[in-house]
Design a protein around this motif. Structure first.
Motif, short mmCIF file in Angstrom:
data_model
loop_
_atom_site.label_atom_id
_atom_site.label_comp_id
_atom_site.label_asym_id
_atom_site.label_seq_id
_atom_site.Cartn_x
_atom_site.Cartn_y
_atom_site.Cartn_z
N GLY A 28 -43.99 -38.66 -86.46
CA GLY A 28 -43.81 -37.30 -85.97
C GLY A 28 -45.13 -36.69 -85.51
O GLY A 28 -45.19 -36.02 -84.47
N ILE A 29 -46.17 -36.96 -86.27
CA ILE A 29 -47.50 -36.49 -85.87
C ILE A 29 -47.92 -37.14 -84.55
O ILE A 29 -48.42 -36.48 -83.63
N MET A 30 -47.70 -38.45 -84.44
CA MET A 30 -48.09 -39.16 -83.23
C MET A 30 -47.33 -38.64 -82.00
O MET A 30 -47.87 -38.56 -80.90
N ILE A 31 -46.07 -38.27 -82.20
CA ILE A 31 -45.30 -37.68 -81.09
C ILE A 31 -45.89 -36.33 -80.71
O ILE A 31 -46.09 -36.02 -79.53
N LEU A 82 -36.61 -35.35 -84.60
CA LEU A 82 -38.01 -35.72 -84.59
C LEU A 82 -38.64 -35.48 -83.24
O LEU A 82 -39.83 -35.23 -83.13
N THR A 83 -37.86 -35.55 -82.17
CA THR A 83 -38.42 -35.55 -80.82
C THR A 83 -38.07 -34.30 -80.03
O THR A 83 -38.09 -34.32 -78.80
N ASP A 84 -37.79 -33.20 -80.68
CA ASP A 84 -37.39 -31.99 -79.96
C ASP A 84 -38.44 -31.54 -78.94
O ASP A 84 -38.11 -31.09 -77.86
N GLU A 143 -48.51 -26.60 -91.35
CA GLU A 143 -47.54 -26.35 -90.28
C GLU A 143 -46.98 -27.66 -89.73
O GLU A 143 -45.79 -27.76 -89.43
N GLU A 144 -47.84 -28.65 -89.59
CA GLU A 144 -47.40 -29.94 -89.06
C GLU A 144 -46.43 -30.63 -90.04
O GLU A 144 -45.42 -31.21 -89.64
N LEU A 145 -46.73 -30.57 -91.31
CA LEU A 145 -45.83 -31.14 -92.31
C LEU A 145 -44.49 -30.41 -92.32
O LEU A 145 -43.43 -31.04 -92.39
N ALA A 146 -44.55 -29.09 -92.25
CA ALA A 146 -43.32 -28.30 -92.26
C ALA A 146 -42.46 -28.56 -91.03
O ALA A 146 -41.23 -28.49 -91.10
N ALA A 147 -43.11 -28.90 -89.91
CA ALA A 147 -42.37 -29.13 -88.67
C ALA A 147 -41.43 -30.32 -88.77
O ALA A 147 -40.43 -30.39 -88.06
N HIS A 148 -41.72 -31.25 -89.67
CA HIS A 148 -40.90 -32.46 -89.79
C HIS A 148 -40.09 -32.48 -91.08
O HIS A 148 -39.52 -33.51 -91.45
N ALA A 149 -40.04 -31.34 -91.75
CA ALA A 149 -39.35 -31.28 -93.03
C ALA A 149 -37.86 -31.59 -92.90
O ALA A 149 -37.28 -32.31 -93.73
N SER A 150 -37.21 -31.07 -91.85
CA SER A 150 -35.77 -31.28 -91.72
C SER A 150 -35.42 -32.75 -91.53
O SER A 150 -34.46 -33.25 -92.13
N SER A 151 -36.21 -33.45 -90.71
CA SER A 151 -35.96 -34.88 -90.51
C SER A 151 -36.16 -35.66 -91.81
O SER A 151 -35.35 -36.53 -92.15
N VAL A 152 -37.21 -35.33 -92.54
CA VAL A 152 -37.50 -36.03 -93.79
C VAL A 152 -36.40 -35.80 -94.81
O VAL A 152 -35.91 -36.74 -95.45
N ILE A 153 -36.00 -34.55 -94.99
CA ILE A 153 -34.99 -34.22 -95.99
C ILE A 153 -33.67 -34.94 -95.71
O ILE A 153 -33.05 -35.52 -96.60
N THR A 154 -33.25 -34.94 -94.45
CA THR A 154 -31.98 -35.57 -94.10
C THR A 154 -31.99 -37.05 -94.41
O THR A 154 -31.06 -37.59 -95.04
N VAL A 155 -33.04 -37.75 -94.00
CA VAL A 155 -33.08 -39.19 -94.18
C VAL A 155 -33.21 -39.57 -95.65
O VAL A 155 -32.48 -40.43 -96.14
N VAL A 156 -34.12 -38.94 -96.36
CA VAL A 156 -34.33 -39.27 -97.77
C VAL A 156 -33.08 -38.93 -98.58
O VAL A 156 -32.69 -39.68 -99.48
N ALA A 157 -32.42 -37.84 -98.25
CA ALA A 157 -31.18 -37.48 -98.94
C ALA A 157 -30.11 -38.55 -98.74
O ALA A 157 -29.37 -38.90 -99.68
#
Length: 481
Positions: A71-74, A264-266, A326-340
């Motif tokens: 996500g950071i690299m994108i 991830l790619t919005d 802010e960068e970590l928070a930007a990808h929180a939704s993707s992380v939560i969905t997959v790990v869940a």
């Protein structure tokens, strides 16, 4: 009774997610809990589930930090040039984009890791699908087919497991299966070609046009047809030009809005995004290449490798603590969905293993095979590997069931290596299983419902698996009779 409950649970689970009566996360937790209680698990069901979740914790950690890293690299623009190159080659033609997806997936899949493959492919291709208003289900279907077929490489999981379980050399299993692998990849490319054609026709019916360069054919203002143009803004006319459908008043239709969502790619390819770091392109490329090399040579645990990569990427690209948060928070939704979803899958695997459903179903299948079928055990094993590796883990199949089937086949003169080769032909279907974290990652990042993915991919994956098995028989590397 356990066998009946096991098969009934699988049928109910698949029906509910494919008909969208329940989301995958809810179904993965609720359905096994109900059937586990009926199977007599009682309060012990908690220990079953926690044991399975504990075994999946490293996978969850890998996905968590891999998603953040890529996500950071994108965000910093590492993949922009790759996407622009692909668009320059493919133009605005959905057929070429789909074939490009297949080729990119095949190239990245050679590292043997499905999760990394899907992150890279989604990061590179999903922005293109969104810009051209293509269905992301096509992306997940193509990526799933190609990666599943290549999953039989010796450094991948199933071949190594089969070799370990039967005390064989992995290359002696894989090398003779190269014709089968080639046939499976060829059929996957054929499926990709026709899905690309279908997308081209679907979008043509919607009135969407594809442009080459900055020009597009436009009907006259009085024609009553939609006008087709290109996106205004800094990227218009460039390789990442976006095809839009506009109405006669010049406003954008809702069709494009339907292609957007949280993923991830919005923001990928937005030339004005504040997170771009063009001056750090070579650092980010070198860091990513180093991670890929370390991943292949396998000298560090993958979760730890991506932890280190994420830390370095954050420190160099985002200097202040506020920007890092802010960068970590930007990808929180993707992380939560997959790990869940990974944790929820632990409920299903824990209940199936803890209640004895897996063992009972496997033993039932072995018992119902007539003795007269003994000389055909290799082909039978290949056929059984398709549903069994879909509904259970590779570990359960290769370490628990394959040795039993191989011992039975030995009484009829069927070599163990032929049994191993047949057992890996079900991998194109296996990879689509909700028990495989990588496929949960793929559909989550692409914003696709698992049921939609299954409806499109399962029959194609079944065809690929059967073709691989048949070719193995025809070239004489899988015993038959």
């Amino acid at each position: 009774m356990t066998v009946v409950l096991g098969f009934a649970m699988i049928i109910v689970f698949m029906t509910l997610i494919m008909t969208k009566k329940l989301s995958p996360i809810l179904a993965l937790i609720l359905i096994p809990t109900i059937f586990g209680l009926f199977a007599g698990a009682g309060l012990g069901i908690g220990d079953m589930v926690m044991e399975a979740i504990e075994s999946m914790s490293s996978t969850a950690a890998l996905l968590l930090f891999a998603i953040i890293y890529f996500g950071i690299m994108i965000d910093v623009g590492l993949f922009d040039k790759l996407v622009e190159f692909i668009l320059r080659i493919a133009g605005q033609d959905p057929l070429k984009v789909v074939l490009g997806t297949a080729l990119l997936t095949g190239a990245v899949s050679l590292d043997g890791d499905g999760s990394t493959t899907f992150i890279v492919v989604t990061a590179a291709m999903l922005p293109i699908y969104r810009r051209l208003q293509m269905s992301p289900v096509v992306l997940t279907c193509v990526a799933g087919l190609i990666n599943g077929t290549l999953n039989i490489v010796p450094w991948g999981g199933p071949t190594a497991r089969a070799a370990s379980a039967l005390h064989l050399d992995a290359n002696s299993i894989f090398a003779p299966m190269i014709p089968s692998l080639a046939a499976g990849l060829a059929l996957s490319l054929v499926f990709s070609y026709f899905m690309g054609l279908s997308e081209r026709r679907r979008l043509a019916r919607k009135g969407v046009a594809w442009v080459k360069g900055a020009r597009a054919a436009e009907p006259g203002p009085d024609s009553g047809q939609p006008l087709t143009g290109v996106a205004a803004g800094p990227s218009a006319g460039g390789p990442a030009t976006q095809a839009l459908t506009i109405n006669r008043t010049g406003t954008q239709t809702a069709e494009e809005d339907e292609t957007t969502g949280h993923s991830l790619t919005d923001t990928a390819l937005d030339p004005d995004r504040p997170t771009l770091r063009p001056h750090l392109f070579w650092f980010n490329l070198a860091l990513t290449a180093a991670i890929m090399v370390l991943l292949i040579i396998d000298i560090l645990p993958l979760p730890y490798l991506f932890m280190i990569g994420t830390v370095l990427a954050l420190m160099v690209n985002f200097r202040s603590i506020r920007e890092q948060h802010e960068e970590l928070a930007a990808h929180a939704s993707s992380v939560i969905t997959v790990v869940a979803m990974v944790m929820a899958a632990g409920v299903l695997t824990g209940v199936m293993s803890g209640t004895g459903m897996v063992d009972g179903m496997a033993q039932w299948l072995v018992d119902v095979i007539p003795a007269s079928w003994g000389p055909y055990m290799a082909v039978i094993t290949g056929v059984l590997s398709i549903p069994m590796t879909f509904f259970m883990s590779n570990d359960a199949f290769y370490y628990g069931i394959l040795p039993v089937l191989t011992e039975t086949a030995a009484h009829y003169g069927v070599p163990a290596v032929d049994m191993a080769r047949a057992s890996i032909t079900g991998q194109p279907v296996h990879l689509q299983s909700p028990l495989v974290p990588a496929i949960l990652l793929l559909v989550s990042l692409a914003g696709v419902e698992l049921g939609d993915h299954h409806r499109k991919v399962l029959w194609r994956a079944l065809a690929v698996s059967l073709v691989m098995l048949v070719v193995g028989v025809l070239v004489g590397v899988i015993a038959f009779g």
